[in-house]
Design a protein around this motif. Structure first.
Motif, PDB file in Angstrom:
ATOM      1  N   LEU A   6      45.939  46.327  50.066  1.00 44.74           N
ATOM      2  CA  LEU A   6      46.842  45.335  49.508  1.00 44.74           C
ATOM      3  C   LEU A   6      46.992  44.155  50.458  1.00 44.74           C
ATOM      4  N   GLY A   7      47.339  43.003  49.906  1.00 41.41           N
ATOM      5  CA  GLY A   7      47.501  41.822  50.741  1.00 41.41           C
ATOM      6  C   GLY A   7      48.123  40.670  49.984  1.00 41.41           C
ATOM      7  N   ASP A   8      48.025  39.476  50.572  1.00 46.18           N
ATOM      8  CA  ASP A   8      48.711  38.294  50.061  1.00 46.18           C
ATOM      9  C   ASP A   8      47.883  37.455  49.102  1.00 46.18           C
ATOM     10  N   VAL A   9      46.620  37.808  48.906  1.00 49.68           N
ATOM     11  CA  VAL A   9      45.767  37.000  48.024  1.00 49.68           C
ATOM     12  C   VAL A   9      45.745  37.654  46.647  1.00 49.68           C
ATOM     13  N   PHE A  10      46.676  37.270  45.816  1.00 52.21           N
ATOM     14  CA  PHE A  10      46.801  37.827  44.471  1.00 52.21           C
ATOM     15  C   PHE A  10      46.873  39.352  44.509  1.00 52.21           C
ATOM     16  N   GLY A  11      47.555  39.874  45.497  1.00 57.38           N
ATOM     17  CA  GLY A  11      47.732  41.312  45.616  1.00 57.38           C
ATOM     18  C   GLY A  11      46.699  42.008  46.465  1.00 57.38           C
ATOM     19  N   SER A  12      45.603  41.325  46.814  1.00 57.46           N
ATOM     20  CA  SER A  12      44.554  41.921  47.637  1.00 57.46           C
ATOM     21  C   SER A  12      44.568  41.300  49.029  1.00 57.46           C
ATOM     22  N   LYS A  13      43.714  41.837  49.930  1.00 48.59           N
ATOM     23  CA  LYS A  13      43.758  41.409  51.327  1.00 48.59           C
ATOM     24  C   LYS A  13      43.143  40.026  51.525  1.00 48.59           C
ATOM     25  N   ASP A  14      43.659  39.319  52.520  1.00 48.16           N
ATOM     26  CA  ASP A  14      43.077  38.051  52.943  1.00 48.16           C
ATOM     27  C   ASP A  14      41.975  38.345  53.957  1.00 48.16           C
ATOM     28  N   PHE A  15      41.153  37.344  54.263  1.00 42.99           N
ATOM     29  CA  PHE A  15      40.025  37.496  55.177  1.00 42.99           C
ATOM     30  C   PHE A  15      39.162  38.695  54.758  1.00 42.99           C
ATOM     31  N   PHE A  16      38.877  38.737  53.461  1.00 45.46           N
ATOM     32  CA  PHE A  16      38.057  39.808  52.907  1.00 45.46           C
ATOM     33  C   PHE A  16      36.581  39.539  53.189  1.00 45.46           C
ATOM     34  N   ARG A  17      35.764  40.482  52.832  1.00 40.82           N
ATOM     35  CA  ARG A  17      34.316  40.353  53.018  1.00 40.82           C
ATOM     36  C   ARG A  17      33.649  40.609  51.672  1.00 40.82           C
ATOM     37  N   GLY A  18      33.156  39.540  51.048  1.00 37.53           N
ATOM     38  CA  GLY A  18      32.530  39.676  49.751  1.00 37.53           C
ATOM     39  C   GLY A  18      32.840  38.495  48.848  1.00 37.53           C
ATOM     40  N   ALA A  20      35.230  36.944  45.647  1.00 40.18           N
ATOM     41  CA  ALA A  20      36.481  37.034  44.895  1.00 40.18           C
ATOM     42  C   ALA A  20      36.462  35.997  43.777  1.00 40.18           C
ATOM     43  N   VAL A  21      36.863  36.411  42.597  1.00 35.28           N
ATOM     44  CA  VAL A  21      37.018  35.511  41.449  1.00 35.28           C
ATOM     45  C   VAL A  21      38.505  35.456  41.123  1.00 35.28           C
ATOM     46  N   PHE A  22      39.069  34.256  41.110  1.00 37.17           N
ATOM     47  CA  PHE A  22      40.502  34.075  40.930  1.00 37.17           C
ATOM     48  C   PHE A  22      40.808  33.515  39.543  1.00 37.17           C
ATOM     49  N   LEU A  23      41.752  34.125  38.854  1.00 40.09           N
ATOM     50  CA  LEU A  23      42.306  33.591  37.621  1.00 40.09           C
ATOM     51  C   LEU A  23      43.733  33.173  37.941  1.00 40.09           C
ATOM     52  N   ASP A  24      43.878  31.943  38.370  1.00 42.00           N
ATOM     53  CA  ASP A  24      45.137  31.442  38.919  1.00 42.00           C
ATOM     54  C   ASP A  24      45.964  30.806  37.811  1.00 42.00           C
ATOM     55  N   THR A  25      47.135  31.384  37.526  1.00 44.83           N
ATOM     56  CA  THR A  25      47.944  30.901  36.411  1.00 44.83           C
ATOM     57  C   THR A  25      48.913  29.800  36.796  1.00 44.83           C
ATOM     58  N   TYR A  26      49.112  29.567  38.093  1.00 42.51           N
ATOM     59  CA  TYR A  26      50.169  28.629  38.515  1.00 42.51           C
ATOM     60  C   TYR A  26      49.689  27.785  39.682  1.00 42.51           C
ATOM     61  N   GLY A 121      37.234  45.632  42.622  1.00 44.15           N
ATOM     62  CA  GLY A 121      38.680  45.789  42.623  1.00 44.15           C
ATOM     63  C   GLY A 121      39.347  44.752  41.745  1.00 44.15           C
ATOM     64  N   LEU A 122      40.451  45.127  41.134  1.00 45.85           N
ATOM     65  CA  LEU A 122      41.256  44.227  40.309  1.00 45.85           C
ATOM     66  C   LEU A 122      42.690  44.277  40.824  1.00 45.85           C
ATOM     67  N   SER A 123      43.274  43.116  41.060  1.00 43.39           N
ATOM     68  CA  SER A 123      44.642  43.071  41.569  1.00 43.39           C
ATOM     69  C   SER A 123      45.356  41.863  40.996  1.00 43.39           C
ATOM     70  N   ALA A 124      46.682  41.866  41.098  1.00 42.58           N
ATOM     71  CA  ALA A 124      47.478  40.756  40.598  1.00 42.58           C
ATOM     72  C   ALA A 124      48.788  40.698  41.364  1.00 42.58           C
ATOM     73  N   ALA A 125      49.372  39.512  41.403  1.00 40.53           N
ATOM     74  CA  ALA A 125      50.668  39.326  42.042  1.00 40.53           C
ATOM     75  C   ALA A 125      51.334  38.100  41.439  1.00 40.53           C
ATOM     76  N   THR A 126      52.658  38.080  41.453  1.00 38.96           N
ATOM     77  CA  THR A 126      53.409  36.926  40.965  1.00 38.96           C
ATOM     78  C   THR A 126      54.409  36.496  42.019  1.00 38.96           C
ATOM     79  N   VAL A 138      37.089  47.184  31.330  1.00 42.15           N
ATOM     80  CA  VAL A 138      36.101  46.601  32.238  1.00 42.15           C
ATOM     81  C   VAL A 138      34.760  47.257  31.935  1.00 42.15           C
ATOM     82  N   LYS A 139      33.729  46.455  31.718  1.00 35.36           N
ATOM     83  CA  LYS A 139      32.395  46.970  31.437  1.00 35.36           C
ATOM     84  C   LYS A 139      31.428  46.475  32.508  1.00 35.36           C
ATOM     85  N   LEU A 140      30.568  47.366  32.980  1.00 43.50           N
ATOM     86  CA  LEU A 140      29.571  47.033  33.999  1.00 43.50           C
ATOM     87  C   LEU A 140      28.172  47.276  33.454  1.00 43.50           C
TER      88      LEU A 140
END
Length: 220
Positions: A6-18, A20-26, A121-126, A138-140
């Protein structure tokens, strides 16, 4: 990205490795963007790059500051969908937010190199704006692709996540501090200013009128 961190980037960790696709509502940016929200963007990090919430990620956005798309997926009566395709070091994102079963291109960026051994991973935060979204599925899929290995790239699991095209680096600039007067104090200050200006105009007009009256009396 590491799983279940867990972290501050939409519920996931910052300074990640890989990737990230963001769906930013605000919009957290203090000022006007050249796009509206909700907005879809992406970012690649090797663990040394952080996400800047105050600038909505525009400092590190994949493909450049304006690579992404608006996606009005909030408050719909139908399901909305996003498709992420990564084939041959090319990342493509499509959206279907109209419920018509038609994929529309959101963004496409070449030169995105990611290692194998992914975690999804899928995460969210408000924040102050409370929002609620449901992930219904989710389909792969694995897509056949004849890869031509580059020099020193035989072991894809060992490469560092990187991208050839990202937003030009910029230093983080702090937003100006809000006035200590508050809304009421600011209103009173503006009101006093208006009263002073009206008073000056009134006395100026009275002085000019009085001077004109004196000039007429001298003439007669």
């Amino acid at each position: 990205m590491e799983p279940n961190v867990l972290g501050d980037v939409f519920g996931s960790k910052d300074f990640f490795r890989g990737l990230a696709v963001f769906l930013d509502t605000y919009s957290n940016h203090n000022g006007a963007h050249k796009h509206g929200h909700p907005y879809i963007s992406a970012m690649v990090s090797n663990g040394s790059v952080g996400y800047d919430h105050d600038r909505d990620g525009t400092h590190t956005q994949l493909g450049g500051e304006h690579t992404g798309c608006e996606a009005k997926f909030r408050n719909k009566d139908h399901e909305t969908q996003i498709l992420i395709r990564y084939v041959g070091d090319k990342l493509s994102i499509f959206k279907d937010v109209e419920g018509q079963g038609v994929w529309k291109n959101c963004m496409s960026v070449e030169g995105v190199r990611l290692p194998t051994g992914y975690y999804l991973g899928l995460s969210a935060a408000t924040g102050d704006l409370s929002d609620n979204h449901d992930i219904l599925g989710v389909k792969l899929f694995e897509q056949e692709y004849a890869r031509v290995e580059r020099e020193n790239e035989g072991d894809r699991q060992a490469i560092e996540p990187q991208a050839d095209f990202v937003a030009s680096p910029r230093d983080h600039a702090e937003d100006p501090r809000p006035s200590k007067l508050g809304y009421i104090g600011l209103f009173v200050l503006v009101l006093v200013g208006i009263i002073v200006i009206v008073g000056l105009l009134f006395f100026g007009a009275a002085f000019i009128h009085q001077r004109n009256e004196r000039s007429r009396k001298r003439f007669y």
